[in-house]
Design an enzyme around this catalytic site. Structure first.
Site, PDB file in Angstrom:
ATOM      1  N   GLU A  63      -8.013  -0.585  -2.825  1.00 50.49           N
ATOM      2  CA  GLU A  63      -8.316  -1.654  -2.114  1.00 50.49           C
ATOM      3  C   GLU A  63      -8.368  -1.081  -0.607  1.00 50.49           C
ATOM      4  O   GLU A  63      -7.560  -0.294  -0.081  1.00 50.49           O
ATOM      5  CB  GLU A  63      -7.651  -2.916  -2.215  1.00 50.49           C
ATOM      6  CG  GLU A  63      -6.207  -2.853  -2.291  1.00 50.49           C
ATOM      7  CD  GLU A  63      -5.624  -4.504  -1.600  1.00 50.49           C
ATOM      8  OE1 GLU A  63      -6.279  -4.795  -0.619  1.00 50.49           O
ATOM      9  OE2 GLU A  63      -4.463  -4.609  -2.020  1.00 50.49           O
TER      10      GLU A  63
ATOM     11  N   LYS B 254       2.096 -11.081  -3.988  1.00 51.64           N
ATOM     12  CA  LYS B 254       2.487 -11.272  -2.653  1.00 51.64           C
ATOM     13  C   LYS B 254       3.478 -12.143  -2.555  1.00 51.64           C
ATOM     14  O   LYS B 254       3.831 -12.929  -3.073  1.00 51.64           O
ATOM     15  CB  LYS B 254       1.210 -11.874  -1.697  1.00 51.64           C
ATOM     16  CG  LYS B 254       0.040 -10.896  -1.360  1.00 51.64           C
ATOM     17  CD  LYS B 254      -0.808 -11.619  -0.248  1.00 51.64           C
ATOM     18  CE  LYS B 254      -1.426 -12.696  -0.930  1.00 51.64           C
ATOM     19  NZ  LYS B 254      -2.703 -12.986   0.000  1.00 51.64           N
TER      20      LYS B 254
HETATM   21  N1  PSU Z   1      -0.276  -8.307  -0.523  1.00 53.33           N
HETATM   22  C1  PSU Z   1       0.087  -7.676   0.690  1.00 53.33           C
HETATM   23  N2  PSU Z   1      -0.801  -7.422   1.553  1.00 53.33           N
HETATM   24  C2  PSU Z   1      -2.135  -7.826   1.267  1.00 53.33           C
HETATM   25  C3  PSU Z   1      -2.752  -8.280   0.363  1.00 53.33           C
HETATM   26  C4  PSU Z   1      -1.803  -8.587  -0.795  1.00 53.33           C
HETATM   27  O1  PSU Z   1       1.234  -7.551   0.524  1.00 53.33           O
HETATM   28  O2  PSU Z   1      -2.932  -7.672   2.470  1.00 53.33           O
HETATM   29  C5  PSU Z   1      -4.117  -8.646  -0.019  1.00 53.33           C
HETATM   30  C6  PSU Z   1      -4.703  -8.024  -1.098  1.00 53.33           C
HETATM   31  O3  PSU Z   1      -5.786  -7.511  -0.885  1.00 53.33           O
HETATM   32  C7  PSU Z   1      -5.032  -9.156  -2.180  1.00 53.33           C
HETATM   33  C8  PSU Z   1      -5.426 -10.203  -1.078  1.00 53.33           C
HETATM   34  O4  PSU Z   1      -6.026  -9.022  -3.203  1.00 53.33           O
HETATM   35  O5  PSU Z   1      -4.542 -10.175  -0.172  1.00 53.33           O
HETATM   36  C9  PSU Z   1      -5.146 -11.672  -1.653  1.00 53.33           C
HETATM   37  O6  PSU Z   1      -5.897 -12.484  -0.879  1.00 53.33           O
HETATM   38  P1  PSU Z   1      -5.928 -13.986  -1.119  1.00 53.33           P
HETATM   39  O7  PSU Z   1      -4.681 -14.775  -1.601  1.00 53.33           O
HETATM   40  O8  PSU Z   1      -6.703 -14.742   0.081  1.00 53.33           O
HETATM   41  O9  PSU Z   1      -7.204 -14.008  -2.295  1.00 53.33           O
END
Ligand code: PSU
Ligand code: MN
Length: 296
Positions: free
Chosen positions: A22, A154
């Site tokens: 990603e 996360k």
């Molecule tokens: N985990 C991390 N850093 C990030 C992300 C996740 O440690 O930058 C990113 C990934 O791309 C994940 C996204 O798919 O955050 C999810 O964001 P949201 O909760 O807004 O959907």
């Protein structure tokens, strides 16, 4: 609508191991400049394990799977965070779209890529339903027939609630040599995984069986090699985000940079190490899966 790099197209045509990566991580998950280093490191890990990296994103009105080295710089803080709902608008409007896990999985689904690696997946935010924030990663995991290698969810989300949501969606959460879902920075204290696997081959076998049964995505969680305890800092970061009235997509970049600063770089080093290790493991599984397909 997808433009493949030559090597990715070639590997897919010949059924060789491909690992999608990603770009939200590159644009928003690390301090300016660091993200690109992490992206190159991940690609190198994938290659060392014998697979082909397919870093994804939207550039110049095209969805890309496999980037040229010069393309990476374009995924900076100004890039749009591109989940599954955002890909079409990024294409039509010619915006730079840094794909999340969900956005990358949507591309995997269309492109026939089966494996991806990241740091942590999105999930259910703490305090749900206030805010009512559930990552688009989960819905896409229910649809795409692809396996995501991660260190769990996360760090600042509700890990237990996310595990429940994944169960509801029928998404297996496999533990790589662990019974517990890692909590990103630390290996211990998470909910139980749905199945434990001991090797890349075993993970590939479970994924193949899941897909033969018509299942969608799988999450394979790999615990960090060295755990760090930053639970208190995470609480403080979330409190500060609340104080500033942040919600939705900007929360992740804010919390991550807060942690990087408050931990004096410890979370940054841990994050880098686990992203690289996850890329290696995803590549090993992709290669094992390619071997299974040749056998059968
Ligand atoms: N985990 C991390 N850093 C990030 C992300 C996740 O440690 O930058 C990113 C990934 O791309 C994940 C996204 O798919 O955050 C999810 O964001 P949201 O909760 O807004 O959907
Ligand atoms: Mn969200």
């Amino acid at each position: 609508m997808i433009r493949f790099s030559e090597e990715v197209e070639d590997a897919l045509r010949h059924g060789q191991g491909v690992v999608a990566l990603e770009t939200t991580l590159v644009a928003h998950g690390f301090p300016a400049g660091e993200g690109v280093t992490v992206a190159f490191e991940s690609e190198q890990r994938v290659r060392e394990a014998g697979a082909v990296p397919a870093t994804t994103g939207v550039l110049d009105g095209e969805i890309r799977a496999g980037l040229d080295p010069a393309d990476f710089e374009r995924f900076d803080a100004a890039a749009r965070k591109a989940g599954p709902r955002d890909l079409a608008a990024c294409v039509a409007q010619g915006a730079v779209g840094a794909t999340t896990v969900g956005g990358t999985l949507a591309i995997c689904r269309t492109a026939g890529m089966r494996f991806m690696a990241t740091g942590g997946i999105g999930g259910v935010h703490r305090g749900f339903p206030s805010p009512p924030d559930v990552s688009g990663d989960l819905a896409e995991l229910a649809r795409a027939q692809a396996l995501v290698v991660s260190s769990g969810v996360k760090s600042f989300l509700d890990v237990a609630a996310t595990a429940e949501a994944l169960e509801t969606l029928g998404v297996p959460v496999l533990g790589y040599r662990t019974d517990e879902m890692p909590r990103f920075y630390s290996a211990e204290g998470g909910p139980r995984v749905s199945a434990r696997v001991e090797s890349a081959e075993e993970a590939a076998l479970v994924a193949r069986a899941h897909w033969e049964l018509g299942g969608g995505g799988l999450v394979l969680t790999r615990p960090p090699d060295r755990s760090i305890d930053v639970d208190t800092l995470i609480e403080a970061a979330l409190e500060e985000a609340r104080r500033r009235g942040l919600s939705g997509p900007p929360v992740t970049p804010f919390v991550l940079s807060y942690l990087h600063e408050a931990s004096e770089g410890r979370t940054l080093a841990a994050n880098r190490a686990l992203v690289a290790a996850n890329a290696t493991l995803a590549a090993e599984i992709a290669v094992a899966y390619a071997g299974l397909r040749q056998d059968s």
